[in-house]
Write an enzyme that holds these catalytic residues in place. Structure first.
Site, PDB file in Angstrom:
ATOM      1  N   THR A   1      -7.172  -4.352   0.614  1.00  0.00           N
ATOM      2  CA  THR A   1      -5.983  -4.781   1.351  1.00  0.00           C
ATOM      3  C   THR A   1      -6.261  -6.019   2.193  1.00  0.00           C
ATOM      4  O   THR A   1      -5.403  -6.908   2.304  1.00  0.00           O
ATOM      5  CB  THR A   1      -5.463  -3.639   2.246  1.00  0.00           C
ATOM      6  OG1 THR A   1      -5.150  -2.508   1.434  1.00  0.00           O
ATOM      7  CG2 THR A   1      -4.216  -4.062   2.995  1.00  0.00           C
TER       8      THR A   1
ATOM      9  N   ASP B   1       0.845  -1.205   0.000  1.00  0.00           N
ATOM     10  CA  ASP B   1       0.000   0.000   0.000  1.00  0.00           C
ATOM     11  C   ASP B   1       0.873   1.246   0.000  1.00  0.00           C
ATOM     12  O   ASP B   1       0.643   2.193  -0.762  1.00  0.00           O
ATOM     13  CB  ASP B   1      -0.907   0.024   1.232  1.00  0.00           C
ATOM     14  CG  ASP B   1      -1.906  -1.112   1.308  1.00  0.00           C
ATOM     15  OD1 ASP B   1      -3.070  -0.886   0.977  1.00  0.00           O
ATOM     16  OD2 ASP B   1      -1.513  -2.239   1.683  1.00  0.00           O
TER      17      ASP B   1
END
Length: 297
Positions: free
Chosen positions: A117, A48
């Site tokens: 995620t 990320d």
């Protein structure tokens, strides 16, 4: 006040999303996601961070003053991660002249460097996307959705309002069909009541906002419904532009379009509905949801 050609910004977004996809795959190959928890059921990985550092720093280097809002909070000097993105990837497409000299003061670029995620940490890579939405004066004008793990090498879907969408693999479907795609990880009583009101032929529960948007855009479902707060502007800006580019509609569950100004609240507090057709009919079917749930969002 600087100017930016939308075609150049879209090209850069495509290039940076694909570079980010390679970074994400490299993190998986390393075997160390370096996962931390930002909050309850809200993980963050090094993928990320690396993805967002690349995209944000490179855009700001190319267009100083451009407002870029990403999901992740970055620390320190990120300029060292900037690259020079390709500016000519969409040169064969004709952009409306009024979109080729935009003031950076009127543009906000919304970045979700790694959508889904949670699914990513669980190895459900098909749900993962990198999302870049470009908005002008509060409205979406262009979007890029990159799937890093599609067929092992990744693919990119992009679109511009008034130009079209590219990269979609659309399938034909019956106009009478009613398939709803929704969250697999955030079931709530409100969601189940909403689904009962819609009376779908089938409910598909999968992860990732970008993944669910593509499910509708490619004809696998007829609507993407999330009737609660939880999504953010960076989750929907790219898809909002793609839906508009093909004549679809994205609103909250009360029929209000999303506003994407730089000072707007980031959370979509009134839910989310994406459709390619029959949007008003779906909204009408949901009109009694607040009564059933004894309260408005």
């Amino acid at each position: 006040m600087s100017r930016v050609a939308l075609s150049s910004l879209v090209s850069a977004s495509i290039d940076l999303a694909e570079r980010a996809g390679r970074l994400i795959r490299e993190v998986v190959a390393s075997g160390n996601l370096q996962t931390v928890d930002k909050g309850v059921d809200d993980p963050q990985t090094i993928a990320d961070i690396r993805s967002q550092r690349l995209i944000v720093s490179s855009m700001i280097k190319a267009w100083p003053g451009l407002q870029v809002i990403g999901e992740e909070e970055l620390h320190g000097d990120v300029a060292q991660y900037a690259v020079d993105p390709k500016m000519d990837l969409v040169r064969n497409h004709q952009f409306p002249p009024h979109l080729e000299a935009l003031s950076t003061a009127d543009i906000v670029t919304w970045v979700d460097p790694l959508d889904a995620t949670k699914e990513f940490t669980l190895g459900r890579y098909e749900a993962v996307t990198t999302l870049i939405g470009i908005t002008h004066e509060g409205s979406p004008v262009a979007g890029v959705i990159h799937q890093p793990f599609y067929q092992g090498i990744g693919r990119t879907i992009w679109g511009v309002v008034g130009v079209g969408t590219f990269g979609l693999d659309r399938r034909e479907f019956s106009p009478e069909r009613n398939i709803v795609v929704t969250t697999s990880s955030h079931p709530t009583p409100r969601l189940e009541k909403a689904l009962n009101l819609l009376r779908p032929d089938e409910v598909v529960r999968i992860g990732g906002a970008g993944h669910k948007a593509l499910f509708v855009l490619e004809g696998h479902a007829d609507s993407y419904l999330f009737p609660s707060f939880g999504t953010k502007k960076w989750d929907v800006a790219a898809a909002d532009a793609l839906f508009r580019a093909v004549g679809g509609t994205v609103t909250d569950i009360y029929g209000n379009p999303f506003l994407y100004t730089r000072d707007v609240e980031k959370e979509n507090r009134h839910g989310l509905l994406m459709t390619l057709r029959n949007h008003d009919n779906v909204l009408a079917a949901l009109s009694s949801l607040d009564t059933l749930c004894k309260g408005r969002l």
